[in-house]
Design an enzyme around this catalytic site. Structure first.
Site, mmCIF file in Angstrom:
data_model
loop_
_atom_site.group_PDB
_atom_site.id
_atom_site.type_symbol
_atom_site.label_atom_id
_atom_site.label_comp_id
_atom_site.label_asym_id
_atom_site.label_seq_id
_atom_site.Cartn_x
_atom_site.Cartn_y
_atom_site.Cartn_z
ATOM 1 N N CYS A 107 124.593 23.848 34.643
ATOM 2 C CA CYS A 107 123.250 23.515 35.097
ATOM 3 C C CYS A 107 123.106 23.711 36.597
ATOM 4 C CB CYS A 107 122.924 22.075 34.742
ATOM 5 S SG CYS A 107 123.538 21.621 33.135
ATOM 6 N N GLY A 147 120.642 16.321 24.377
ATOM 7 C CA GLY A 147 121.367 15.284 25.099
ATOM 8 C C GLY A 147 120.517 14.751 26.235
ATOM 9 N N ASN A 205 131.579 16.497 32.941
ATOM 10 C CA ASN A 205 131.440 17.859 32.429
ATOM 11 C C ASN A 205 132.055 18.911 33.342
ATOM 12 O OD1 ASN A 205 129.066 16.660 33.759
ATOM 13 N ND2 ASN A 205 128.325 18.756 33.853
HETATM 14 C C1 LIG Z 1 125.458 19.057 28.343
HETATM 15 C C2 LIG Z 1 125.398 17.714 28.913
HETATM 16 C C3 LIG Z 1 124.181 17.013 28.976
HETATM 17 C C4 LIG Z 1 122.868 17.614 28.535
HETATM 18 O O1 LIG Z 1 122.805 17.880 27.163
HETATM 19 P P1 LIG Z 1 121.698 18.891 26.597
HETATM 20 O O2 LIG Z 1 121.829 18.791 25.099
HETATM 21 O O3 LIG Z 1 122.031 20.229 27.144
HETATM 22 O O4 LIG Z 1 120.381 18.423 27.048
HETATM 23 C C5 LIG Z 1 124.215 15.747 29.522
HETATM 24 N N1 LIG Z 1 125.342 15.191 29.973
HETATM 25 C C6 LIG Z 1 126.528 15.836 29.924
HETATM 26 C C7 LIG Z 1 127.753 15.155 30.433
HETATM 27 C C8 LIG Z 1 126.594 17.117 29.400
HETATM 28 O O5 LIG Z 1 127.769 17.750 29.372
#
Ligand SMILES: *Cc1c(COP(=O)(O)O)cnc(C)c1O
Length: 408
Positions: free
Chosen positions: A351, A77, A160
């Site tokens: 994170c 992502g 998130n």
């Molecule tokens: C988890 C997440 C990401 C990052 O995705 P990854 O696949 O872990 O790099 C970015 N934005 C939101 C809103 C997320 O929940």
């Protein structure tokens, strides 16, 4: 480690990542040991791997209601987000002096916020929009932030940490209207034909639960990933509307229409598409089940924990998200004590949970600092039952009381 002495883990951290759906695993399996060809190869093995990617792309395109050529697979992502933000802003679409203006919100995932900060260091001007006390972006504030030199707007579909679902379609309309109204001025003043700004949406948290029709949403780019929708980790996808020109982040063999060079991760791509298809097919039923559990848990936890408040919007929120703040409490300590009891939860976001500072999202909501330290996120999943939640409701009040005593 005597695992059998522990109760089974009650996993309430599905916003950090979800388990792999067995059906997804099955769909991925052939592409490691049996059909391991390189999709670029001309022989049968290569062609079958290429076919698998084509099918995955068709599946994603059908769910997003876009063209297959508008779907780019990435390695996460985060990578899809970086490709959207840097790919667009470095394509030099702004020629009116300076490097251009970019807009986002204060509650984005770090993948967006850190990218914007990097853009500022490159000379771009950035606006970070605030949100209301429930975490909602006001489309009127967006309208006020747009300028002739604005090239990019990024707003997350669902947050998130606090689960608030943003009014993406409304914001999309504000941006389209601005583009149309300002086109003439832009033409006569600056001689620029291009309709800016472009609208990017981080849908990583939304892809499993919400409508992903990019036409209805009115977005130009949209990112999602596998790890939040019961698919594999380390794979993402970016929708890039035809006509939106991006500069690649990686150069090489020219895979993914030249936007993401490197041998495709065939099993992960197949898995992402399978996971998205399953999640979207079961969405209505599963959302209804989760909303019931969620609202039961919210009501009970507020009742049983003195001073606790809900973060995020009561209705416009992800079906699986519960985020609460408890006064005079370290969220991290609760996470550790709940872990002892076999319950996996998070403070704010996965994170930022190593940083031991109040979450950037919760502190933006205008709560006092005594609340920001104690934010706790329970994110439900397909495996969550009412029994699991009742167990948490039973063990949590004592943990909270004891910790508050220690902190005085
Ligand atoms: C988890 C997440 C990401 C990052 O995705 P990854 O696949 O872990 O790099 C970015 N934005 C939101 C809103 C997320 O929940």
């Amino acid at each position: 480690m005597k695992q059998e002495l522990r109760p089974k883990t009650i996993y309430l951290d599905n916003a950090a990542t979800t388990p792999l759906d067995p059906r997804v695993k099955k769909a991925m399996e052939p592409y490691w040991e049996k059909e391991y060809g390189n999709p670029t190869s001309i022989h049968g093995m290569g062609r079958r791997a290429r076919e698998a990617i084509n099918e995955a792309r068709a599946t994603v395109a059908r769910i997003l209601n876009c063209r297959e050529s508008e779907v780019i697979f990435t390695g996460s992502g985060t990578e899809a987000i970086n490709l959207a933000i840097f790919g667009l802003s470095r394509s030099k679409i702004w020629t009116g002096g300076g490097r251009g203006h970019v807009v986002t919100t204060k509650i984005e995932h770090h993948a967006v916020l850190r990218s914007y900060e990097a853009l500022e260091k490159e000379g771009f001007e950035a606006t970070y929009l605030g949100v209301d006390k429930n975490g909602l972006v006001d489309p009127r504030n967006m309208k006020a932030a747009l300028r002739l030199g604005t090239i990019l707007v990024s707003v997350m579909y669902a947050n998130n940490e606090i689960g608030t679902v943003e009014p993406i379609a409304e914001i999309g309309k504000v941006i389209r209207d601005f583009r149309n109204e300002s086109l003439e001025i832009r033409n006569s003043k600056l001689g620029i034909q291009r309709k800016t700004p472009f609208f990017f949406v981080d849908a990583c948290q939304a892809a499993g639960a919400l409508d992903m029709d990019v036409q209805k949403l009115g977005v130009d780019m949209l990112a999602l990933n596998g790890s939040k929708i019961y698919g594999p980790k380390g794979v993402g996808a970016l929708f890039v509307r035809r006509g939106v020109k991006l500069k690649p982040l990686m150069y090489g063999g020219g895979q993914e229409s030249g936007l993401r060079s490197g041998t495709e991760n065939v099993p992960a791509i197949v898995g992402l598409a399978a996971a998205l298809e399953i999640a979207q097919k079961d969405r209505a039923k599963e959302n209804a089940r989760l909303v019931k559990l969620r609202d039961y848990f919210i009501a009970e936890i507020l009742k049983r924990t003195p001073g606790a408040i809900l973060n995020g919007h009561a209705q416009n929120r992800l079906p699986n998200n519960i985020n609460i703040s408890i006064p005079r409490l370290e969220g991290e300590a609760v996470v550790i004590y709940l872990d002892e009891k076999g319950v996996a939860v998070s403070t704010g976001s996965a994170c930022s949970s190593t940083e031991l500072i109040p979450s950037h999202v919760v502190s933006t909501l205008g709560r006092s600092r005594e609340y920001a330290g104690g934010s706790l996120r329970f994110s439900l999943g397909r495996n969550t039952t009412k029994k699991d939640l009742d167990y948490v409701l039973k063990v949590l009040p004592d943990i909270v009381t004891n910790l508050q005593k220690i902190h005085g």
